[in-house]
Design a protein around this motif. Sequence first.
Motif, PDB file in Angstrom:
ATOM      1  N   SER A  54       0.834  -1.203   0.000  1.00  0.00           N
ATOM      2  CA  SER A  54       0.000   0.000   0.000  1.00  0.00           C
ATOM      3  C   SER A  54       0.868   1.251   0.000  1.00  0.00           C
ATOM      4  O   SER A  54       0.603   2.219  -0.732  1.00  0.00           O
ATOM      5  N   GLU A  55       1.910   1.206   0.820  1.00  0.00           N
ATOM      6  CA  GLU A  55       2.813   2.357   0.901  1.00  0.00           C
ATOM      7  C   GLU A  55       3.560   2.557  -0.413  1.00  0.00           C
ATOM      8  O   GLU A  55       3.636   3.682  -0.932  1.00  0.00           O
ATOM      9  N   TRP A  56       4.091   1.483  -0.964  1.00  0.00           N
ATOM     10  CA  TRP A  56       4.875   1.594  -2.199  1.00  0.00           C
ATOM     11  C   TRP A  56       4.008   1.992  -3.386  1.00  0.00           C
ATOM     12  O   TRP A  56       4.415   2.814  -4.211  1.00  0.00           O
ATOM     13  N   ILE A  57       2.827   1.424  -3.504  1.00  0.00           N
ATOM     14  CA  ILE A  57       1.943   1.756  -4.622  1.00  0.00           C
ATOM     15  C   ILE A  57       1.476   3.211  -4.519  1.00  0.00           C
ATOM     16  O   ILE A  57       1.422   3.936  -5.518  1.00  0.00           O
ATOM     17  N   GLY A  58       1.142   3.633  -3.287  1.00  0.00           N
ATOM     18  CA  GLY A  58       0.709   5.017  -3.102  1.00  0.00           C
ATOM     19  C   GLY A  58       1.773   6.015  -3.498  1.00  0.00           C
ATOM     20  O   GLY A  58       1.494   7.026  -4.156  1.00  0.00           O
ATOM     21  N   LYS A  59       3.035   5.734  -3.106  1.00  0.00           N
ATOM     22  CA  LYS A  59       4.125   6.653  -3.438  1.00  0.00           C
ATOM     23  C   LYS A  59       4.543   6.539  -4.900  1.00  0.00           C
ATOM     24  O   LYS A  59       4.863   7.531  -5.552  1.00  0.00           O
ATOM     25  N   GLY A  60       4.529   5.318  -5.420  1.00  0.00           N
ATOM     26  CA  GLY A  60       5.028   5.095  -6.778  1.00  0.00           C
ATOM     27  C   GLY A  60       4.095   5.574  -7.864  1.00  0.00           C
ATOM     28  O   GLY A  60       4.542   6.001  -8.938  1.00  0.00           O
ATOM     29  N   THR A  61       2.794   5.514  -7.617  1.00  0.00           N
ATOM     30  CA  THR A  61       1.823   5.890  -8.654  1.00  0.00           C
ATOM     31  C   THR A  61       1.230   7.272  -8.445  1.00  0.00           C
ATOM     32  O   THR A  61       0.673   7.853  -9.380  1.00  0.00           O
ATOM     33  N   GLY A  62       1.316   7.792  -7.236  1.00  0.00           N
ATOM     34  CA  GLY A  62       0.722   9.091  -6.952  1.00  0.00           C
ATOM     35  C   GLY A  62      -0.788   9.063  -6.888  1.00  0.00           C
ATOM     36  O   GLY A  62      -1.440  10.119  -6.949  1.00  0.00           O
ATOM     37  N   LEU A  63      -1.368   7.880  -6.781  1.00  0.00           N
ATOM     38  CA  LEU A  63      -2.823   7.779  -6.710  1.00  0.00           C
ATOM     39  C   LEU A  63      -3.339   8.406  -5.427  1.00  0.00           C
ATOM     40  O   LEU A  63      -2.782   8.194  -4.347  1.00  0.00           O
ATOM     41  N   GLU A  64      -4.408   9.172  -5.546  1.00  0.00           N
ATOM     42  CA  GLU A  64      -4.991   9.810  -4.372  1.00  0.00           C
ATOM     43  C   GLU A  64      -6.135   8.996  -3.788  1.00  0.00           C
ATOM     44  O   GLU A  64      -6.548   9.223  -2.654  1.00  0.00           O
ATOM     45  N   SER A  65      -6.662   8.057  -4.553  1.00  0.00           N
ATOM     46  CA  SER A  65      -7.766   7.230  -4.071  1.00  0.00           C
ATOM     47  C   SER A  65      -7.226   6.128  -3.170  1.00  0.00           C
ATOM     48  O   SER A  65      -6.533   5.211  -3.627  1.00  0.00           O
ATOM     49  N   LYS A  66      -7.534   6.228  -1.879  1.00  0.00           N
ATOM     50  CA  LYS A  66      -7.073   5.218  -0.925  1.00  0.00           C
ATOM     51  C   LYS A  66      -7.681   3.859  -1.238  1.00  0.00           C
ATOM     52  O   LYS A  66      -7.020   2.817  -1.083  1.00  0.00           O
ATOM     53  N   LEU A  67      -8.938   3.856  -1.704  1.00  0.00           N
ATOM     54  CA  LEU A  67      -9.602   2.599  -2.032  1.00  0.00           C
ATOM     55  C   LEU A  67      -8.879   1.889  -3.164  1.00  0.00           C
ATOM     56  O   LEU A  67      -8.625   0.672  -3.095  1.00  0.00           O
ATOM     57  N   LEU A  68      -8.506   2.624  -4.216  1.00  0.00           N
ATOM     58  CA  LEU A  68      -7.815   2.024  -5.355  1.00  0.00           C
ATOM     59  C   LEU A  68      -6.438   1.508  -4.950  1.00  0.00           C
ATOM     60  O   LEU A  68      -6.030   0.410  -5.365  1.00  0.00           O
ATOM     61  N   VAL A  69      -5.738   2.279  -4.143  1.00  0.00           N
ATOM     62  CA  VAL A  69      -4.416   1.842  -3.656  1.00  0.00           C
ATOM     63  C   VAL A  69      -4.546   0.553  -2.860  1.00  0.00           C
ATOM     64  O   VAL A  69      -3.769  -0.393  -3.044  1.00  0.00           O
ATOM     65  N   ASN A  70      -5.546   0.486  -1.974  1.00  0.00           N
ATOM     66  CA  ASN A  70      -5.740  -0.717  -1.157  1.00  0.00           C
ATOM     67  C   ASN A  70      -6.126  -1.915  -2.013  1.00  0.00           C
ATOM     68  O   ASN A  70      -5.684  -3.040  -1.754  1.00  0.00           O
ATOM     69  N   LEU A  71      -6.948  -1.695  -3.043  1.00  0.00           N
ATOM     70  CA  LEU A  71      -7.331  -2.799  -3.924  1.00  0.00           C
ATOM     71  C   LEU A  71      -6.125  -3.343  -4.689  1.00  0.00           C
ATOM     72  O   LEU A  71      -5.960  -4.559  -4.825  1.00  0.00           O
ATOM     73  N   LEU A  72      -5.285  -2.433  -5.206  1.00  0.00           N
ATOM     74  CA  LEU A  72      -4.081  -2.864  -5.918  1.00  0.00           C
ATOM     75  C   LEU A  72      -3.131  -3.598  -4.973  1.00  0.00           C
ATOM     76  O   LEU A  72      -2.531  -4.624  -5.346  1.00  0.00           O
ATOM     77  N   ALA A  73      -2.997  -3.073  -3.751  1.00  0.00           N
ATOM     78  CA  ALA A  73      -2.123  -3.727  -2.771  1.00  0.00           C
ATOM     79  C   ALA A  73      -2.667  -5.092  -2.380  1.00  0.00           C
ATOM     80  O   ALA A  73      -1.905  -6.057  -2.220  1.00  0.00           O
ATOM     81  N   PHE A  74      -3.996  -5.197  -2.257  1.00  0.00           N
ATOM     82  CA  PHE A  74      -4.617  -6.476  -1.923  1.00  0.00           C
ATOM     83  C   PHE A  74      -4.355  -7.496  -3.029  1.00  0.00           C
ATOM     84  O   PHE A  74      -3.997  -8.655  -2.758  1.00  0.00           O
ATOM     85  N   ALA A  75      -4.524  -7.070  -4.291  1.00  0.00           N
ATOM     86  CA  ALA A  75      -4.294  -7.973  -5.428  1.00  0.00           C
ATOM     87  C   ALA A  75      -2.842  -8.425  -5.473  1.00  0.00           C
ATOM     88  O   ALA A  75      -2.547  -9.614  -5.681  1.00  0.00           O
ATOM     89  N   ALA A  76      -1.909  -7.480  -5.261  1.00  0.00           N
ATOM     90  CA  ALA A  76      -0.487  -7.830  -5.287  1.00  0.00           C
ATOM     91  C   ALA A  76      -0.140  -8.793  -4.149  1.00  0.00           C
ATOM     92  O   ALA A  76       0.628  -9.756  -4.345  1.00  0.00           O
ATOM     93  N   THR A  77      -0.717  -8.560  -2.982  1.00  0.00           N
ATOM     94  CA  THR A  77      -0.441  -9.436  -1.843  1.00  0.00           C
ATOM     95  C   THR A  77      -1.022 -10.823  -2.072  1.00  0.00           C
ATOM     96  O   THR A  77      -0.410 -11.835  -1.721  1.00  0.00           O
TER      97      THR A  77
END
Length: 309
Positions: A54-77
């Motif tokens: 979640s931390e890496w995706i948020g910083k790396g993509t600059g996404l402001e949507s916490k929901l989208l960041v969490n979904l991407l992090a969940f999928a990666a995990t």
Amino acid sequence: MGPFLETLFGGLMAGMLYSLIALGFVLIFKASGVFNFAQGAMVLFAALAMARFSEWIGKGTGLESKLLVNLLAFAATMVLMVGVAWAIERYVLGKLVNQEGITLLMATLGITYVLEGLGQIVFGSDIYKIDVGMPKDPIFLFESTFQGGILISQEDLYAALIAAALVAALAAFFQYTGTGRALRAVADDHQAAQSIGIPLRRIWVIVWSVAGFAALVAGIIWGSKLGVQFSLTQVALKALPVVILGGLTSVPGAIIGGLLIGVGEKLSEAYIGPMLGGGIEIWFAYVMALGFLLVRPQGLFGEKIIDRV
């Protein structure tokens, strides 16, 4: 009556989380006959991965949507946990087919330390926070029925509802799907299942992946409540008394056992703890499990094993 119901609801909500972790033990034991001592480490590893992704995706993509960041992090995990399941089958369980139970248990102990060490090396050993947006402010219910109402933690309530939904979904998957039936066949007899064309190795990967998914959800919930730290493995071990109480081979037993443990420890802490100086909640579950081992070793819903000679 209000304080009693508050304690009861708190115990039920904690019990659902215990049941979720206990399901990981039960699913793996049913499919492979392995008592997976690594389930607690899987919870920790999944929570660490989720927090850091979640931390890496948020910083790396600059996404402001916490929901989208969490979904991407969940999928990666989840992809990572499937990879862990494949590696466990490929390099550990696949090499130990038809070995003694104690050998498999020691293998899961080794997996525990590997996952803990790998998690620390890859993701670090700091305390991380998982924020999935669950409200943390308490609410009052039944104010018109009880004076002052009943205080309920919204976070605990949402966590319990998520855990209950996942527990129900996993139970239905195991009972009604073709893959679930194959899992039950493998649990009954490995050689017979192989003789009718059920691929044992693929089933083991699936069941460890499902256990990894349960560990991931449990890790997210506990990480949101307590922070992601290495003490999560101790929280996950609270599921051991649950599976002893409910039965190692019973999915409904994991659910009922978790609820009984959760309610029992909360009520004993509230009503017996003051007389004994407190701390009952820490050891109540283990004493209860010990009592069941002495009286009914197979648990409430477990299958009684009869050795014929």
